[in-house]
Design an enzyme around this catalytic site. Structure first.
Site, PDB file in Angstrom:
ATOM      1  N   HIS A  38       0.830  -1.207   0.000  1.00  0.00           N
ATOM      2  CA  HIS A  38       0.000   0.000   0.000  1.00  0.00           C
ATOM      3  C   HIS A  38       0.858   1.247   0.000  1.00  0.00           C
ATOM      4  O   HIS A  38       1.989   1.236   0.492  1.00  0.00           O
ATOM      5  CB  HIS A  38      -0.896   0.037   1.242  1.00  0.00           C
ATOM      6  CG  HIS A  38      -2.222  -0.616   1.060  1.00  0.00           C
ATOM      7  ND1 HIS A  38      -3.406   0.006   1.373  1.00  0.00           N
ATOM      8  CD2 HIS A  38      -2.567  -1.830   0.589  1.00  0.00           C
ATOM      9  CE1 HIS A  38      -4.421  -0.806   1.117  1.00  0.00           C
ATOM     10  NE2 HIS A  38      -3.926  -1.937   0.638  1.00  0.00           N
ATOM     11  N   GLU A 106      -6.609  -0.194  -5.916  1.00  0.00           N
ATOM     12  CA  GLU A 106      -7.612   0.707  -5.346  1.00  0.00           C
ATOM     13  C   GLU A 106      -7.176   2.145  -5.581  1.00  0.00           C
ATOM     14  O   GLU A 106      -5.980   2.455  -5.546  1.00  0.00           O
ATOM     15  CB  GLU A 106      -7.767   0.497  -3.826  1.00  0.00           C
ATOM     16  CG  GLU A 106      -8.103  -0.909  -3.405  1.00  0.00           C
ATOM     17  CD  GLU A 106      -6.861  -1.717  -3.040  1.00  0.00           C
ATOM     18  OE1 GLU A 106      -5.774  -1.117  -2.878  1.00  0.00           O
ATOM     19  OE2 GLU A 106      -6.988  -2.940  -2.935  1.00  0.00           O
TER      20      GLU A 106
END
Length: 318
Positions: A38, A106
């Site tokens: 991430h 995402e």
């Protein structure tokens, strides 16, 4: 026979903590490691997000377990050429004990460079093209590519493992599962549902490995464990595509206000009941997963590893 690994959460822990958790996982009897990739955490309370490739370098010296990213998005924030170089170096450091997990990503992590966030079908097309580029680079040959989404000119990886890095594809919907079956060396998903596995296998996945991950919150007080899980990971309960399209941790937090503690209590295994934890993992075994990765929510990592080492893993082995 299903194996059990530990899922390192970069969103919740700093690099030194992650390396220590990996050591504890190996000592507790877990046989593999997943690690998230991430740029942002899901919310500010999670509070971390180290660069995963640096952490993997440290893991290569700290443990003897295989390691996989779960998952890397090699399409926007990280160009497929750079994803290939990072994965190849990781595999060399880990003596071949590395698998690259990839997914369509995402907006939370991928929109930071300022571009528009594509719709899901486009993201899957980008992922398929990216995986093709990465596989060519793993050969160590010079690669040029002029595709719909990517251009590569005279790129060559000079540091590559003896065998190409396996690429497992994460999928949550039917179309993504079919793409995974077509292009993946394995399949990654999160729910103990046999239907996506069957779709993956029918679409070309055959007998390739399938893996899943889940979060639990061990603790002697179940109510306190539920509060911890609700405070740190309410985003896990957001429905549909919402987690893929919200662009910041603050937006994710706003949406997560709609997640009640009761929903977390119903969907996340919390507390110290051995049967509850074992039953949760058995659901994945029964669904047909080859490896199941467990993540402990919250700060009491040592208590979790002691509990799984002495109670849960022996129960599953029996």
């Amino acid at each position: 026979m299903t194996e059990f690994g530990y899922f390192l959460a970069c969103e919740e822990h700093g690099p030194g903590e992650l390396v220590e958790q990996a050591r504890m996982a190996e000592q507790a009897g877990f046989t593999a490691l997943w690690i998230s990739d991430h740029f942002h955490p899901w919310n500010d309370r999670q509070g971390q997000s180290p660069f995963v490739w640096s952490v993997i370098g440290a893991l290569s010296e700290a443990v003897s377990l295989p390691v996989q990213t779960a998952v890397t998005c090699p399409t926007v924030r990280l160009h497929p050429v750079l994803a290939a170089q990072a994965a190849a170096t990781s595999a060399v450091l880990l003596d071949g004990r590395f698998r690259l997990g990839v997914g369509s990503g995402e907006a939370l992590n991928e929109s930071i460079l300022g571009g528009a966030w594509p719709e899901a079908t486009v993201r899957l097309e980008m992922l398929e093209e990216a995986v093709g580029i990465i596989r060519r680079l793993f050969t160590g040959e010079q690669v040029s590519h002029h595709g719909r989404y990517y251009t590569v000119r005279n790129a060559r990886l000079y540091t590559v493992p003896e065998e190409p890095v396996p690429i497992d594809v994460s999928a949550f919907g039917p179309q993504a599962a079919e793409v995974a079956g077509r292009i993946g060396d394995g399949f990654i998903t999160m729910e103990p549902d046999p239907e996506p596995i069957e779709r993956f296998r029918r679409s070309g996945g055959g007998a390739k490995p399938v893996a899943a991950g889940l979060k639990v919150c061990w603790g002697p007080d179940r109510d306190e464990a539920v509060r911890t899980a609700h405070r740190l990971w309410p985003n896990e309960q957001l429905p549909g595509e919402l987690p893929q399209i919200l662009p910041t941790p603050q937006h994710m937090d706003q949406a997560s206000q709609l997640v009640a503690p009761d929903r977390v209590a119903e969907n996340v295994t919390c507390g110290g009941d051995v049967d509850a934890h074992a039953s949760t993992l058995r659901a994945y075994v029964d669904a047909g997963f080859d490896t199941v990765y467990v993540n402990q929510i919250g700060p009491d990592q040592q208590g979790f590893f002691d509990f799984y080492r002495t109670k849960v893993l022996p129960e599953l082995a029996g």
